[in-house]
Design a protein around this motif. Structure first.
Motif, PDB file in Angstrom:
ATOM      1  N   UNK A   1       0.847  -1.184   0.000  1.00 22.84           N
ATOM      2  CA  UNK A   1       0.000   0.000   0.000  1.00 22.84           C
ATOM      3  C   UNK A   1       0.882   1.234   0.000  1.00 22.84           C
ATOM      4  N   UNK A   2       0.374   2.292  -0.602  1.00 25.16           N
ATOM      5  CA  UNK A   2       1.104   3.558  -0.605  1.00 25.16           C
ATOM      6  C   UNK A   2       1.219   4.026   0.835  1.00 25.16           C
ATOM      7  N   UNK A   3       2.431   4.182   1.312  1.00 21.57           N
ATOM      8  CA  UNK A   3       2.651   4.503   2.722  1.00 21.57           C
ATOM      9  C   UNK A   3       2.418   5.971   3.045  1.00 21.57           C
ATOM     10  N   UNK A   4       2.397   6.837   2.048  1.00 20.22           N
ATOM     11  CA  UNK A   4       2.190   8.263   2.268  1.00 20.22           C
ATOM     12  C   UNK A   4       3.505   9.006   2.457  1.00 20.22           C
ATOM     13  N   UNK A   5       3.439  10.309   2.294  1.00 19.65           N
ATOM     14  CA  UNK A   5       4.628  11.162   2.350  1.00 19.65           C
ATOM     15  C   UNK A   5       5.315  11.138   3.718  1.00 19.65           C
ATOM     16  N   UNK A   6       4.534  11.166   4.773  1.00 21.55           N
ATOM     17  CA  UNK A   6       5.124  11.245   6.112  1.00 21.55           C
ATOM     18  C   UNK A   6       6.047  10.057   6.383  1.00 21.55           C
ATOM     19  N   UNK A   7       5.561   8.854   6.121  1.00 19.48           N
ATOM     20  CA  UNK A   7       6.381   7.664   6.353  1.00 19.48           C
ATOM     21  C   UNK A   7       7.545   7.607   5.366  1.00 19.48           C
ATOM     22  N   UNK A   8       7.303   7.922   4.109  1.00 20.91           N
ATOM     23  CA  UNK A   8       8.363   7.872   3.102  1.00 20.91           C
ATOM     24  C   UNK A   8       9.508   8.802   3.466  1.00 20.91           C
ATOM     25  N   UNK A   9       9.189  10.009   3.888  1.00 23.40           N
ATOM     26  CA  UNK A   9      10.230  10.975   4.250  1.00 23.40           C
ATOM     27  C   UNK A   9      10.919  10.592   5.552  1.00 23.40           C
ATOM     28  N   UNK A  10      10.176  10.047   6.489  1.00 24.14           N
ATOM     29  CA  UNK A  10      10.758   9.656   7.773  1.00 24.14           C
ATOM     30  C   UNK A  10      11.721   8.483   7.622  1.00 24.14           C
ATOM     31  N   UNK A  11      11.471   7.613   6.662  1.00 26.10           N
ATOM     32  CA  UNK A  11      12.292   6.411   6.504  1.00 26.10           C
ATOM     33  C   UNK A  11      13.167   6.448   5.258  1.00 26.10           C
ATOM     34  N   UNK A  12      13.298   7.618   4.654  1.00 27.40           N
ATOM     35  CA  UNK A  12      14.067   7.737   3.415  1.00 27.40           C
ATOM     36  C   UNK A  12      15.529   7.342   3.611  1.00 27.40           C
ATOM     37  N   UNK A  13      16.135   7.775   4.688  1.00 31.44           N
ATOM     38  CA  UNK A  13      17.548   7.459   4.945  1.00 31.44           C
ATOM     39  C   UNK A  13      17.761   5.951   5.034  1.00 31.44           C
ATOM     40  N   UNK A  14      16.905   5.272   5.774  1.00 35.59           N
ATOM     41  CA  UNK A  14      17.007   3.818   5.895  1.00 35.59           C
ATOM     42  C   UNK A  14      16.754   3.145   4.542  1.00 35.59           C
ATOM     43  N   UNK A  15      15.828   3.690   3.780  1.00 37.89           N
ATOM     44  CA  UNK A  15      15.529   3.158   2.450  1.00 37.89           C
ATOM     45  C   UNK A  15      16.754   3.278   1.549  1.00 37.89           C
ATOM     46  N   UNK A  16      17.421   4.433   1.585  1.00 38.66           N
ATOM     47  CA  UNK A  16      18.601   4.662   0.756  1.00 38.66           C
ATOM     48  C   UNK A  16      19.722   3.680   1.075  1.00 38.66           C
ATOM     49  N   UNK A  17      19.802   3.247   2.319  1.00 39.67           N
ATOM     50  CA  UNK A  17      20.879   2.351   2.759  1.00 39.67           C
ATOM     51  C   UNK A  17      20.431   0.895   2.828  1.00 39.67           C
ATOM     52  N   UNK A  18      19.268   0.601   2.258  1.00 40.13           N
ATOM     53  CA  UNK A  18      18.730  -0.770   2.256  1.00 40.13           C
ATOM     54  C   UNK A  18      18.638  -1.359   3.658  1.00 40.13           C
ATOM     55  N   UNK A  19      18.138  -0.567   4.594  1.00 40.94           N
ATOM     56  CA  UNK A  19      18.038  -0.993   5.984  1.00 40.94           C
ATOM     57  C   UNK A  19      16.601  -1.284   6.420  1.00 40.94           C
ATOM     58  N   UNK A  20      15.677  -1.311   5.482  1.00 43.61           N
ATOM     59  CA  UNK A  20      14.272  -1.560   5.801  1.00 43.61           C
ATOM     60  C   UNK A  20      13.886  -2.994   5.473  1.00 43.61           C
ATOM     61  N   UNK A  21      12.852  -3.455   6.158  1.00 41.50           N
ATOM     62  CA  UNK A  21      12.293  -4.764   5.813  1.00 41.50           C
ATOM     63  C   UNK A  21      11.743  -4.679   4.390  1.00 41.50           C
ATOM     64  N   UNK A  22      11.657  -5.831   3.745  1.00 39.74           N
ATOM     65  CA  UNK A  22      11.209  -5.873   2.344  1.00 39.74           C
ATOM     66  C   UNK A  22       9.873  -5.178   2.123  1.00 39.74           C
ATOM     67  N   UNK A  23       8.902  -5.447   2.997  1.00 42.22           N
ATOM     68  CA  UNK A  23       7.565  -4.862   2.822  1.00 42.22           C
ATOM     69  C   UNK A  23       7.597  -3.344   2.955  1.00 42.22           C
ATOM     70  N   UNK A  24       8.338  -2.845   3.949  1.00 43.58           N
ATOM     71  CA  UNK A  24       8.423  -1.393   4.136  1.00 43.58           C
ATOM     72  C   UNK A  24       9.122  -0.737   2.948  1.00 43.58           C
ATOM     73  N   UNK A  25      10.193  -1.358   2.465  1.00 42.58           N
ATOM     74  CA  UNK A  25      10.911  -0.815   1.317  1.00 42.58           C
ATOM     75  C   UNK A  25      10.017  -0.806   0.073  1.00 42.58           C
ATOM     76  N   UNK A  26       9.232  -1.863  -0.095  1.00 41.41           N
ATOM     77  CA  UNK A  26       8.325  -1.938  -1.245  1.00 41.41           C
ATOM     78  C   UNK A  26       7.256  -0.851  -1.161  1.00 41.41           C
TER      79      UNK A  26
END
Length: 80
Positions: A2-27
């Motif tokens: 599901x589209x997580x929305x801007x707030x979550x995307x921006x809050x977790x962008x750093x972890x996303x960039x470094x591949x530090x998120x669980x697969x579902x969250x990254x997706x």
């Protein structure tokens, strides 16, 4: 997914960039970035900065510069 929305995307962008998120969250963030120009733009800036920093960290200082820095550090340590 599901589209997580801007707030979550921006809050977790750093972890996303470094591949530090669980697969579902990254997706979820990837899906959001595909449909949100604002977050996609932030992702591009973050990715560019990350790549530049990674390249910079691979470079080594010239031998004479390292020697000069070590001499100054040792002199400072000796004076304290």
């Amino acid at each position: 997914m599901t589209d997580c929305g801007c707030e979550k995307a921006k809050a977790e962008l750093e972890e996303y960039l470094h591949n530090e998120l669980r697969k579902n969250d990254a997706a979820d963030i990837q899906e959001h970035l595909a449909s949100c120009p604002d977050c996609s733009s932030e992702h591009l800036v973050g990715r560019t900065l990350t790549e530049v920093m990674q390249r910079a960290c691979k470079e080594t200082a010239p031998e004479d510069l390292r020697d000069q820095v070590l001499i100054k550090l040792r002199a400072l340590q000796a004076s304290h």
